[in-house]
Scaffold this active site. Structure first.
Site, mmCIF file in Angstrom:
data_model
loop_
_atom_site.group_PDB
_atom_site.id
_atom_site.type_symbol
_atom_site.label_atom_id
_atom_site.label_comp_id
_atom_site.label_asym_id
_atom_site.label_seq_id
_atom_site.Cartn_x
_atom_site.Cartn_y
_atom_site.Cartn_z
ATOM 1 N N ARG A 42 -21.902 -15.868 -49.104
ATOM 2 C CA ARG A 42 -21.935 -14.979 -50.279
ATOM 3 C C ARG A 42 -21.840 -13.528 -49.817
ATOM 4 O O ARG A 42 -21.833 -13.238 -48.630
ATOM 5 C CB ARG A 42 -23.232 -15.196 -51.073
ATOM 6 N N VAL B 57 -28.187 -18.837 -37.264
ATOM 7 C CA VAL B 57 -27.918 -17.964 -36.113
ATOM 8 C C VAL B 57 -29.160 -17.689 -35.279
ATOM 9 O O VAL B 57 -29.049 -17.237 -34.137
ATOM 10 C CB VAL B 57 -27.266 -16.636 -36.540
ATOM 11 N N TYR C 212 -35.597 -3.249 -39.415
ATOM 12 C CA TYR C 212 -34.173 -3.500 -39.651
ATOM 13 C C TYR C 212 -33.331 -2.434 -38.955
ATOM 14 O O TYR C 212 -32.329 -2.738 -38.291
ATOM 15 C CB TYR C 212 -33.920 -3.500 -41.156
ATOM 16 N N LYS D 99 -30.589 -3.118 -36.044
ATOM 17 C CA LYS D 99 -29.193 -2.720 -36.218
ATOM 18 C C LYS D 99 -28.789 -1.684 -35.167
ATOM 19 O O LYS D 99 -27.650 -1.706 -34.669
ATOM 20 C CB LYS D 99 -28.970 -2.181 -37.631
#
Length: 246
Positions: free
Chosen positions: A16, A59, A150, A154
């Site tokens: 999605r 993953v 996060y 990243k």
């Protein structure tokens, strides 16, 4: 002729949102797309829509990733493109965050990229060609309030991608990052993007005066995955409507 005619591409988290948009674009450009997602139903649905192959893959599990890569290598013969798209976040002030959520954020956003890239690179090295496009975030470049862990994950994959680009250039492999700004997806809605005041404030802050769409990211990924970008590696491209310019 499409930009990716004859190329096999794996897209993680493609059931999605941005991942699905990427899968659709790569397929439209002639690629044979392997759609992976932890949600098998959405993986199969997207794969059917783009004429590709859907494989349930977690993953965060190296065993799951290895099984997927082996199936692709066995059934399709080669892997030309890896798009590391799978991601997850939970928004809130760092001082109020739960270390259990840190583990999940790092497992998906950082270790997920390490697992898939480590599994795919030997295939690309043996071929003497390949490209890795990783979906990072502007949060990893400039920080983002409410997304401390996060942002750390990243930022980690941005640095990782640059290193991989250096290490594998001699093997004919390129590696680049695409950093989305606020993009109108279900994940964005789940972390506060469904708040009309927040959407309005973000839209006003973006110079191009709109939220990103999955197709905006997909177009950038398709370019970096194609031979047109053969001399581009180790780069980080922001697709954010000008929200960040650094």
């Amino acid at each position: 002729m499409g930009k990716l005619d004859g190329k096999t591409a794996i897209v993680t988290g493609a059931g999605r949102g941005i991942g699905r948009g990427i899968a659709e674009k790569l397929a439209a450009e002639g690629g044979r797309v392997v759609v992976t997602d932890i949600d098998e139903a959405t993986a199969k649905e997207t794969a059917q829509a783009v004429g590709g192959v859907g494989i349930r893959t977690d993953v965060t599990s190296r065993e799951s990733v290895d099984a997927m890569v082996e199936q692709v290598r066995r059934d399709l013969g080669r892997i030309d493109v890896l798009v590391n798209n799978a991601g997850w976040d939970k928004v809130g002030p760092f001082v109020d965050s739960d270390p259990a959520d840190w583990d999940r954020i790092v497992a998906i956003n950082l270790y997920g990229v390490l697992h898939t890239t480590h599994a795919v690179l030997p295939v690309m090295i043996a071929q003497g060609s390949g490209t890795v496009v990783t979906i990072a975030s502007d949060a990893g470049r400039v920080g983002s309030s409410g997304e401390a862990v996060y942002s750390a994950a990243k930022g980690g994959i941005i640095a990782f991608t640059k290193t991989i680009a250096r290490e594998t250039a001699r093997n004919g492999i390129t590696a680049n990052c695409v950093c989305p700004g606020p993009t109108d997806t279900a994940l964005f809605a789940s972390v506060g993007g469904d708040n009309p005041k927040l959407r309005e404030a973000l839209t006003k802050a973006i110079p191009l005066r709109r939220l990103g769409q999955p197709s905006d990211l997909a177009n950038a990924v398709a370019f970096l995955a194609s031979d047109e970008a053969a001399f581009i590696t180790g780069q980080t491209v922001s697709v954010s409507g000008g929200l960040t310019m650094c």
